[in-house]
Design a protein around this motif. Structure first.
Motif, PDB file in Angstrom:
ATOM      1  N   THR A  67       0.979  -1.271   0.206  1.00  0.00           N
ATOM      2  CA  THR A  67      -0.184   0.048   0.011  1.00  0.00           C
ATOM      3  C   THR A  67       1.151   1.374   0.194  1.00  0.00           C
ATOM      4  OG1 THR A  67      -0.284  -0.149   2.396  1.00  0.00           O
ATOM      5  CG2 THR A  67      -1.866  -1.027   1.222  1.00  0.00           C
TER       6      THR A  67
ATOM      7  N   THR B 213      -2.997  -0.427  -8.087  1.00  0.00           N
ATOM      8  CA  THR B 213      -3.257  -0.734  -6.467  1.00  0.00           C
ATOM      9  C   THR B 213      -3.574   0.622  -6.028  1.00  0.00           C
ATOM     10  OG1 THR B 213      -0.931  -0.465  -5.783  1.00  0.00           O
ATOM     11  CG2 THR B 213      -1.571  -2.773  -6.403  1.00  0.00           C
TER      12      THR B 213
ATOM     13  N   VAL C 210      -7.822  -2.464  -1.726  1.00  0.00           N
ATOM     14  CA  VAL C 210      -7.036  -1.141  -1.560  1.00  0.00           C
ATOM     15  C   VAL C 210      -7.119  -0.237  -2.513  1.00  0.00           C
ATOM     16  CG1 VAL C 210      -5.208  -2.445  -0.041  1.00  0.00           C
ATOM     17  CG2 VAL C 210      -5.087  -2.414  -2.598  1.00  0.00           C
TER      18      VAL C 210
ATOM     19  N   ARG D 110     -11.515  -7.420   1.379  1.00  0.00           N
ATOM     20  CA  ARG D 110     -10.395  -6.467   1.636  1.00  0.00           C
ATOM     21  C   ARG D 110     -10.203  -6.081   0.279  1.00  0.00           C
ATOM     22  NH1 ARG D 110      -4.991  -6.940   0.467  1.00  0.00           N
ATOM     23  NH2 ARG D 110      -3.718  -5.420   1.491  1.00  0.00           N
TER      24      ARG D 110
END
Length: 441
Positions: free
Chosen positions: A202, A231, A367, A365
């Motif tokens: 991240t 991402t 991101v 989940r």
């Protein structure tokens, strides 16, 4: 039969052998269909192990330079190329969340100059308009990027291709993000270069993974400081500092930052380009916040890199159209346009957050801390893509963004309103449930 005896292959390593063969192809020593020597024969001739030659041949196959024909051996491809990671066509009737494009509602109308006076000769002697050059310096300086040396290109990929082709030679290695920008993952092997994947979390590039890549002989690094595709990762201050410490161990390596989301990333810039490296470049494009048809990018870099880039530019297209430059300058200086772009940046952040939150309600989940996309790890990309397709959504399978990283899907949230995000999350959870029921786990 091995017929290309007119070209002498050299090299003591897999990289050197592959580069030698690729030079032979480029210079005409090998023609399409010519057979390369058998692995063991070439190994004996060069005094290396058969495994070294086999590795060289494998790298050439991965880049599309050669093909293997079973008992026919390894031959030069008819038209050396690489497999494209371009996305498939969006099926009719589906909501397109796969393209990575901005919301048109936050793009200004392009306003080319009404009057363009003819000039005598070419613009090679003065390729950059002074007004746009000043705006470009301010654009980089705003985020602490040194702006003494700036120039222009026809978009980010055009700029990166020129930087890599002037700095590296066929067979050289480039560190790339994994997962990373799919067009870049096509471009690097198309230039005859080897990709070395570096893991991304991240906060962007993993420092130890980057150090490992640099120790393997990488000559250049291409990365995104924020709005990373796919991402949404971005460099925090501490991650930037860790990466700078790694890169300074290898001062000869060129670090290229692609800050293509500079004005709509939604986060503060902590770039490598602002850290005083010896060899560096940062390219910024306006496609994501001013319009995809505005094929213009600004480049800030060290003096040697600038000279190499502009030297190659002068030998090819010569300059970026002054009509295009006038259009870009007008938009960059327009207060109303800046307010529209700022509204887009806020909307993109809210939409990313909305989808991530909606998915979290189902225990999924995801991101996407900056930029236009959300990255969702899954076990089976095809099952998720096809399942969502039956429910009216079109998302991108992660395979075209990955080299060695784990499966996932990319969802472009730029035009996804919060209410629609709730519906997508519910459908996503249903698809995962169906997949588990079918395949177990």
């Amino acid at each position: 039969m091995y017929v290309a005896a007119q070209y002498s292959i050299a090299g003591a390593t897999a990289k050197g052998i592959a580069a030698s063969i690729e030079r032979g192809v480029a210079e005409g020593g090998f023609g399409p269909g010519d057979a390369l020597p058998p692995v063991r024969r070439l190994a004996d001739e060069l005094g290396v192990s058969p495994g070294t030659v086999a590795t060289a041949y494998r790298e050439l196959r991965q880049r599309g330079v050669v093909v293997t024909r079973g008992r026919g051996g390894t031959v030069v491809a008819q038209a050396p190329s690489v497999a494209s990671r371009r996305p498939p066509r969006v099926p009719e009737g589906l909501v397109d969340l796969a393209g990575g494009h901005p919301d048109p509602a936050f793009l200004p109308e392009l306003r080319p100059p009404a009057l363009v006076r003819p000039t005598y000769g070419s613009h090679r002697a003065s390729p950059r308009l002074g007004r746009l050059e000043g705006l470009t310096r301010d654009w980089f300086a705003r985020d602490g990027v040194p702006s003494e040396h700036v120039t222009f290109a026809h978009g980010a990929l055009d700029c990166i291709a020129r930087l890599l082709s002037t700095e590296l030679r066929p067979g050289d290695a480039v560190a790339v993000e994994d997962p990373g920008f799919h067009h870049l993952l096509d471009l690097v092997p198309a230039l005859g270069l080897r990709m070395v994947p570096v893991a991304v979390d991240t906060e962007g590039l993993d420092p130890e993974a980057l150090r490992t890549a640099l120790r393997s002989g990488v000559r250049a690094v291409v990365c995104s400081p924020r709005g990373q595709s796919p991402t949404g990762a971005f460099f925090t201050r501490s991650r930037r500092d860790d990466l700078v410490a790694v890169v300074r161990e290898f001062p000869e390596v060129l670090v290229v930052e692609d800050d293509h989301n500079a004005d709509i990333a939604g986060v503060t810039a902590h770039s490598l380009a602002a850290a005083g490296l010896e060899r560096w470049a940062q390219v910024r494009t306006v496609s994501k916040h001013l319009g995809i048809d505005l094929r213009w990018a600004g480049l800030a870099c060290d003096p040697a890199t600038l000279a190499r880039h502009d030297g190659r530019l002068l030998m090819t297209s010569g300059w970026v159209s002054h009509v295009l430059q006038e259009t870009a300058a007008g938009l960059l200086a327009d207060g109303e346009v800046r307010r529209l772009v700022a509204a887009g940046e806020a909307a993109y952040a809210a939409r990313r957050t909305a989808l991530i939150g909606a998915l979290a309600q189902y225990g999924i989940r995801a991101v996407g801390a900056s930029g236009l996309n959300v990255w969702v790890p899954v076990r089976d990309e095809s099952a998720v893509v096809n399942g969502l397709r039956t429910r009216g959504w079109w998302v991108a399978a992660g395979a075209r963004f990955r080299i060695a990283s784990a499966p996932a899907v990319r969802i472009t949230t730029a035009a996804l309103e919060a209410e629609a995000a709730q519906g997508l999350a519910a459908d996503f959870a249903a698809v995962l449930g169906e997949t588990q029921a079918t395949y177990g786990g």
